[in-house]
Design a protein around this motif. Structure first.
Motif, PDB file in Angstrom:
ATOM      1  N   LEU A 156       1.196  -1.013  -0.383  1.00 53.98           N
ATOM      2  CA  LEU A 156       0.205   0.237   0.144  1.00 53.98           C
ATOM      3  C   LEU A 156       0.392   1.300  -0.686  1.00 53.98           C
ATOM      4  CD1 LEU A 156      -2.683  -1.159   2.587  1.00 53.98           C
ATOM      5  CD2 LEU A 156      -3.263  -0.906  -0.003  1.00 53.98           C
ATOM      6  N   GLU A 157       1.869   1.715   0.812  1.00 57.61           N
ATOM      7  CA  GLU A 157       2.481   2.623   0.793  1.00 57.61           C
ATOM      8  C   GLU A 157       3.744   2.740  -0.646  1.00 57.61           C
ATOM      9  OE1 GLU A 157       3.623   2.082   5.836  1.00 57.61           O
ATOM     10  OE2 GLU A 157       5.199   1.065   3.754  1.00 57.61           O
ATOM     11  N   LYS A 158       4.105   1.545  -1.095  1.00 55.93           N
ATOM     12  CA  LYS A 158       4.421   1.768  -2.250  1.00 55.93           C
ATOM     13  C   LYS A 158       3.349   2.348  -3.863  1.00 55.93           C
ATOM     14  CE  LYS A 158       6.593  -0.904  -6.408  1.00 55.93           C
ATOM     15  NZ  LYS A 158       6.619  -2.668  -6.328  1.00 55.93           N
ATOM     16  N   HIS A 159       2.788   1.879  -3.471  1.00 56.03           N
ATOM     17  CA  HIS A 159       1.955   2.338  -4.362  1.00 56.03           C
ATOM     18  C   HIS A 159       0.624   3.698  -3.263  1.00 56.03           C
ATOM     19  CE1 HIS A 159       1.251  -0.581  -7.783  1.00 56.03           C
ATOM     20  NE2 HIS A 159       1.264  -1.072  -6.861  1.00 56.03           N
ATOM     21  N   GLU A 160       1.350   4.574  -2.795  1.00 55.38           N
ATOM     22  CA  GLU A 160       0.933   5.485  -2.564  1.00 55.38           C
ATOM     23  C   GLU A 160      -0.377   5.281  -2.002  1.00 55.38           C
ATOM     24  OE1 GLU A 160       2.654   7.929  -5.492  1.00 55.38           O
ATOM     25  OE2 GLU A 160       4.596   8.141  -5.365  1.00 55.38           O
TER      26      GLU A 160
END
Length: 208
Positions: free
Chosen positions: A29-33
């Motif tokens: 989720l963090e990687k995909h902002e």
């Protein structure tokens, strides 16, 4: 895959609820902002969580809200994207017919009984269990569809239904609610394998 797909469908902002995952979901989720909410409560209270998200300021400022699950691939009908459908419709909510997909890229020929719903933001809007209905005024159309990868392997099916049964029990839902999770979650491995084979090798399944 789901996040990449939904972005390609024209969804710009993703508000995500992480319900105590331990499998690397937060990092993805963090990687995909994505904007992440952390909720460690076991009880299955999806309608309260999703309704709360739908009434957040960031959601109310959006043009459309698409309440999708991690195993759902949403799109427009007739080869269109979600964005292309939303830009031309006069409706305030759009039903999405949902088709279960099994290994081998085979899906049910008919949609599941209850569609899911996308909608224009509305203060005080309340989503029903499973995101099947939204309580807000306005016209409803049916120009979206979902490929739902609900059961991707036998092992994943076992984890899903048993965790689901625990979540239903923790929420205190009546026995008439969540029938499939209760039924499958109470089965032993041998009984579940029979159900897995029945579902995933159904001769009526068609190619996606």
């Amino acid at each position: 895959q789901t996040l990449t797909h939904i972005r390609a469908q024209g969804i710009e902002t993703i508000l995500a609820i992480d319900n105590g995952s331990t499998d690397g979901t937060v990092e993805i989720l963090e990687k995909h902002e994505c904007v992440i909410w952390h909720d460690a409560e076991l009880a299955y209270n999806q309608e309260q969580r999703m309704s709360r998200l739908a009434n957040e300021p960031q959601a109310l400022e959006s043009d459309w809200l698409v309440p999708f699950d991690a195993d759902e691939m949403w799109s427009g009908t007739n080869g269109r994207t979600i964005l292309e459908v939303c830009e031309v419709t006069d409706a305030d909510a759009l039903n999405a017919a949902s088709y279960r997909v099994f290994p081998g890229n085979l899906r049910d020929p008919k949609p599941q009984m209850f569609p899911s719903v996308a909608f224009r933001p509305f203060p005080g809007a309340v989503l029903a269990k499973g995101n099947h209905f939204v309580n807000r005024p306005g016209a409803v159309d049916g120009e979206l569809m979902i490929l739902e990868y609900q059961y991707r392997s036998f092992e994943q099916m076992c984890r899903k239904v048993r965790h689901g049964k625990l979540a239903l029990d923790a929420a205190g839902w009546p026995a008439c609610e969540g029938a499939h999770w209760r039924k499958y979650g109470a089965m032993n491995d041998e009984e579940l394998m029979g159900e897995w084979l029945r579902l995933s090798t159904d001769p009526e399944l068609i190619s996606v």
